[in-house]
Design a protein around this motif. Sequence first.
Motif, PDB file in Angstrom:
ATOM      1  N   LEU A 233      21.292  86.155  55.512  1.00 24.50           N
ATOM      2  CA  LEU A 233      21.656  85.546  56.801  1.00 24.50           C
ATOM      3  C   LEU A 233      21.974  84.069  56.613  1.00 24.50           C
ATOM      4  CD1 LEU A 233      18.649  87.374  57.726  1.00 24.50           C
ATOM      5  CD2 LEU A 233      20.326  87.439  59.579  1.00 24.50           C
ATOM      6  N   VAL A 234      22.999  83.618  57.318  1.00 21.76           N
ATOM      7  CA  VAL A 234      23.371  82.207  57.248  1.00 21.76           C
ATOM      8  C   VAL A 234      23.618  81.693  58.665  1.00 21.76           C
ATOM      9  CG1 VAL A 234      24.957  80.503  56.267  1.00 21.76           C
ATOM     10  CG2 VAL A 234      24.460  82.593  54.988  1.00 21.76           C
ATOM     11  N   THR A 294      18.187  96.068  56.755  1.00 25.17           N
ATOM     12  CA  THR A 294      19.283  96.896  56.255  1.00 25.17           C
ATOM     13  C   THR A 294      20.569  96.064  56.238  1.00 25.17           C
ATOM     14  OG1 THR A 294      19.685  97.871  58.427  1.00 25.17           O
ATOM     15  CG2 THR A 294      18.144  99.010  56.994  1.00 25.17           C
ATOM     16  N   HIS A 295      21.088  95.710  57.430  1.00 24.89           N
ATOM     17  CA  HIS A 295      22.253  94.832  57.517  1.00 24.89           C
ATOM     18  C   HIS A 295      22.041  93.813  58.633  1.00 24.89           C
ATOM     19  CE1 HIS A 295      24.471  98.098  55.346  1.00 24.89           C
ATOM     20  NE2 HIS A 295      24.961  97.036  54.724  1.00 24.89           N
ATOM     21  N   THR A 296      22.803  92.731  58.567  1.00 24.20           N
ATOM     22  CA  THR A 296      22.566  91.618  59.483  1.00 24.20           C
ATOM     23  C   THR A 296      23.723  91.436  60.474  1.00 24.20           C
ATOM     24  OG1 THR A 296      23.635  89.981  58.041  1.00 24.20           O
ATOM     25  CG2 THR A 296      21.316  90.445  57.642  1.00 24.20           C
ATOM     26  N   PHE A 297      23.364  91.058  61.694  1.00 23.09           N
ATOM     27  CA  PHE A 297      24.361  90.630  62.683  1.00 23.09           C
ATOM     28  C   PHE A 297      24.746  89.180  62.412  1.00 23.09           C
ATOM     29  CE2 PHE A 297      22.598  93.886  65.733  1.00 23.09           C
ATOM     30  CZ  PHE A 297      23.784  94.471  66.112  1.00 23.09           C
ATOM     31  N   ASN A 298      23.697  88.294  62.390  1.00 26.69           N
ATOM     32  CA  ASN A 298      23.983  86.862  62.428  1.00 26.69           C
ATOM     33  C   ASN A 298      22.665  86.088  62.423  1.00 26.69           C
ATOM     34  OD1 ASN A 298      25.613  84.565  62.780  1.00 26.69           O
ATOM     35  ND2 ASN A 298      25.397  84.615  65.001  1.00 26.69           N
ATOM     36  N   ALA A 299      22.752  84.809  62.090  1.00 28.06           N
ATOM     37  CA  ALA A 299      21.607  83.914  62.246  1.00 28.06           C
ATOM     38  C   ALA A 299      22.088  82.698  63.020  1.00 28.06           C
ATOM     39  CB  ALA A 299      21.066  83.491  60.889  1.00 28.06           C
ATOM     40  N   TRP A 300      21.188  82.123  63.825  1.00 30.05           N
ATOM     41  CA  TRP A 300      21.602  80.982  64.665  1.00 30.05           C
ATOM     42  C   TRP A 300      20.386  80.147  65.034  1.00 30.05           C
ATOM     43  CZ3 TRP A 300      19.970  81.373  69.951  1.00 30.05           C
ATOM     44  CH2 TRP A 300      19.465  82.631  70.314  1.00 30.05           C
ATOM     45  N   GLU A 301      20.673  78.891  65.366  1.00 32.74           N
ATOM     46  CA  GLU A 301      19.600  77.968  65.715  1.00 32.74           C
ATOM     47  C   GLU A 301      19.662  77.583  67.178  1.00 32.74           C
ATOM     48  OE1 GLU A 301      21.365  75.898  62.963  1.00 32.74           O
ATOM     49  OE2 GLU A 301      20.151  76.709  61.319  1.00 32.74           O
ATOM     50  N   GLU A 302      18.491  77.272  67.707  1.00 29.97           N
ATOM     51  CA  GLU A 302      18.354  76.819  69.076  1.00 29.97           C
ATOM     52  C   GLU A 302      17.504  75.560  68.995  1.00 29.97           C
ATOM     53  OE1 GLU A 302      17.433  79.504  72.990  1.00 29.97           O
ATOM     54  OE2 GLU A 302      16.237  79.768  71.206  1.00 29.97           O
ATOM     55  N   HIS A 311      16.853  81.948  64.599  1.00 33.31           N
ATOM     56  CA  HIS A 311      16.822  83.362  64.972  1.00 33.31           C
ATOM     57  C   HIS A 311      17.582  84.184  63.932  1.00 33.31           C
ATOM     58  CE1 HIS A 311      15.296  82.293  68.950  1.00 33.31           C
ATOM     59  NE2 HIS A 311      16.226  81.349  68.992  1.00 33.31           N
ATOM     60  N   LEU A 312      16.951  85.251  63.474  1.00 35.55           N
ATOM     61  CA  LEU A 312      17.595  86.175  62.540  1.00 35.55           C
ATOM     62  C   LEU A 312      17.812  87.492  63.277  1.00 35.55           C
ATOM     63  CD1 LEU A 312      15.331  85.527  59.383  1.00 35.55           C
ATOM     64  CD2 LEU A 312      17.329  84.214  60.167  1.00 35.55           C
ATOM     65  N   TYR A 373      32.121  83.580  65.873  1.00 35.76           N
ATOM     66  CA  TYR A 373      30.847  83.082  66.378  1.00 35.76           C
ATOM     67  C   TYR A 373      29.732  83.172  65.338  1.00 35.76           C
ATOM     68  CZ  TYR A 373      33.052  82.296  70.745  1.00 35.76           C
ATOM     69  OH  TYR A 373      33.876  81.770  71.698  1.00 35.76           O
ATOM     70  N   ALA A 374      30.090  83.432  64.104  1.00 35.48           N
ATOM     71  CA  ALA A 374      29.084  83.498  63.044  1.00 35.48           C
ATOM     72  C   ALA A 374      28.386  82.156  62.922  1.00 35.48           C
ATOM     73  CB  ALA A 374      29.751  83.861  61.720  1.00 35.48           C
ATOM     74  N   MET A 375      27.096  82.182  62.650  1.00 35.48           N
ATOM     75  CA  MET A 375      26.276  80.996  62.365  1.00 35.48           C
ATOM     76  C   MET A 375      25.874  80.216  63.609  1.00 35.48           C
ATOM     77  SD  MET A 375      28.009  79.791  58.774  1.00 35.48           S
ATOM     78  CE  MET A 375      28.433  81.076  57.572  1.00 35.48           C
ATOM     79  N   LYS A 376      26.378  80.652  64.786  1.00 35.94           N
ATOM     80  CA  LYS A 376      25.901  80.067  66.057  1.00 35.94           C
ATOM     81  C   LYS A 376      25.563  81.223  66.990  1.00 35.94           C
ATOM     82  CE  LYS A 376      30.630  79.425  67.725  1.00 35.94           C
ATOM     83  NZ  LYS A 376      31.683  78.438  67.996  1.00 35.94           N
TER      84      LYS A 376
END
Length: 498
Positions: A233-234, A294-302, A311-312, A373-376
């Motif tokens: 995740l990034v 298994t697989h990732t949607f996205n990671a983001w910060e608040e 958030h992962l 919208y990746a990474m946010k």
Amino acid sequence: MTTNPEVTLAEPGLKFPEILIYRGYSAPVRIEADVHDLEVIGRIPPELNGAYFRNSADPTYPPLHGTDIFLNGDGMVHSVRLENGHADLKTRYVRTAKFELERKTRRAVFGAYRNPFTDAPEAAGTDSNTANTSMFWHHGKLYALKESGRPYELDPRTLETLGERDFNGTLKSQTFTAHPKLDPETGEAIAFAYNTAGVASDEIEIYTLDATGDIARTEKFKAPYCSMVHDFLVSRNHIAFVICPMVCDWERVKRGEPYWHWDATKKTMIGIIPRDEGVRAIRWYTCPVVAMETHTFNAWEESSAQGTRLHLDHFVTGSGWLSQFPDIHNPEAKEKPPFGERWSFDLADPTDHFEIRRLINHIGEMPVIDSRYAMKRARHFWFGTFNPAFGPMLPIGPKGPPFTCLGHFDEAADKLNFYYAGPDSAPEEPCFVPKNADAPEGEGWLLTMVGRRAENRTDLVILDALHLDRGPVAIVKFPCRVHEGFHGTFVPAGALGW
Ligand code: V55
Ligand code: FE
């Protein structure tokens, strides 16, 4: 078993065993096809101009040891060129070193998945990479990826293999992930490799591929133990790895046992790395439950006055995943299904604590978001899933029960929406394509291959991504089956220079 009693197969006749991964809809296809102008039901939106590339594992030869797992088939790439409402199909094997050698020997010389101790002597000195997992488009180049080997570059127009690549000598590892992340703001790609020191190695490298397409920054760290690191995740400011008890042990591999085993006595660990500071600032968290990402949607910060929450968003199962690998403490254990979860870390909290909550209350896998919208924070989430409200499960295949639906979760509206492909139909990984570069998040199409199991044929189905329940905008009918696949990507014609 021969089906015609008149015929006795003379050894060593080429015959795939009577096991799940070689039969029915999962049977090897092995045909390299070109179909110009596929039949189309409905209308392919003219804005969909480009090519959908995706990868699959399509075994060329019966397995050396009588059985195999579906992750080990030879990379077979499918492309669907979409232009002015027309669609053309092309399928080609990746000419890996393994493929070329076995084509010469006319039989399998590589043995079990990733285990060199099970290979025939003829395989010595040749890489076992099958390049079968995903497609990666970066800086004008198309690659077929597999986590146990280096990228293979393909010609996007012909799908001809151009060769194995090390990004002009900047990739030192013999491995490279199948799940690199494109940074939509910087144009960089963040990638990694694990097992960088070879079989059972606990070393992981993190790469930044810059504007030239080569690796500009490499960082190295040691995982708590050697585990399968299939995805990561990034976010804008962090990189996260989930180390799970799918373990590789040198002694077992040497004894010819499966490369991975599930050992639930080990802890699931999460490593969080600030992108700017790098691995010297890595922080490890112990997960309160045994889990496998298994697989990732996205990671983001608040961020707030209280600090930063990371958030992962990913699919997680409470057991080993990919049932071919043994659970060493509980051989009878049944694999548990993955659910979409959000793991939230208060980065100011010095303890191990983090919050786990279910994001999507449906069994699912093959997550995607609008990659712009990746990474946010993203609002829209798509995934393969089941919804018993629409119809029964399909017969189990080598990967477990195939999906019957695609799901869309609109988090802001807290709404779930489904596409049900019909009885005997199995959608695969969805691929989101925005209507245009400036379209609002989620406005665009969702592409998926759909297995028409009764007809032994495949379709490419195009849906309105925000209205899955309206059914297909277009169904692109293949006159044949293409092998079930893993991951794909859509590349607009402009980027391809077409
Ligand atoms: C996965 C797929 C692989 C593999 C390891 O989807 C993990 C998970 C298609 O190959 O080698
Ligand atoms: Fe994957």
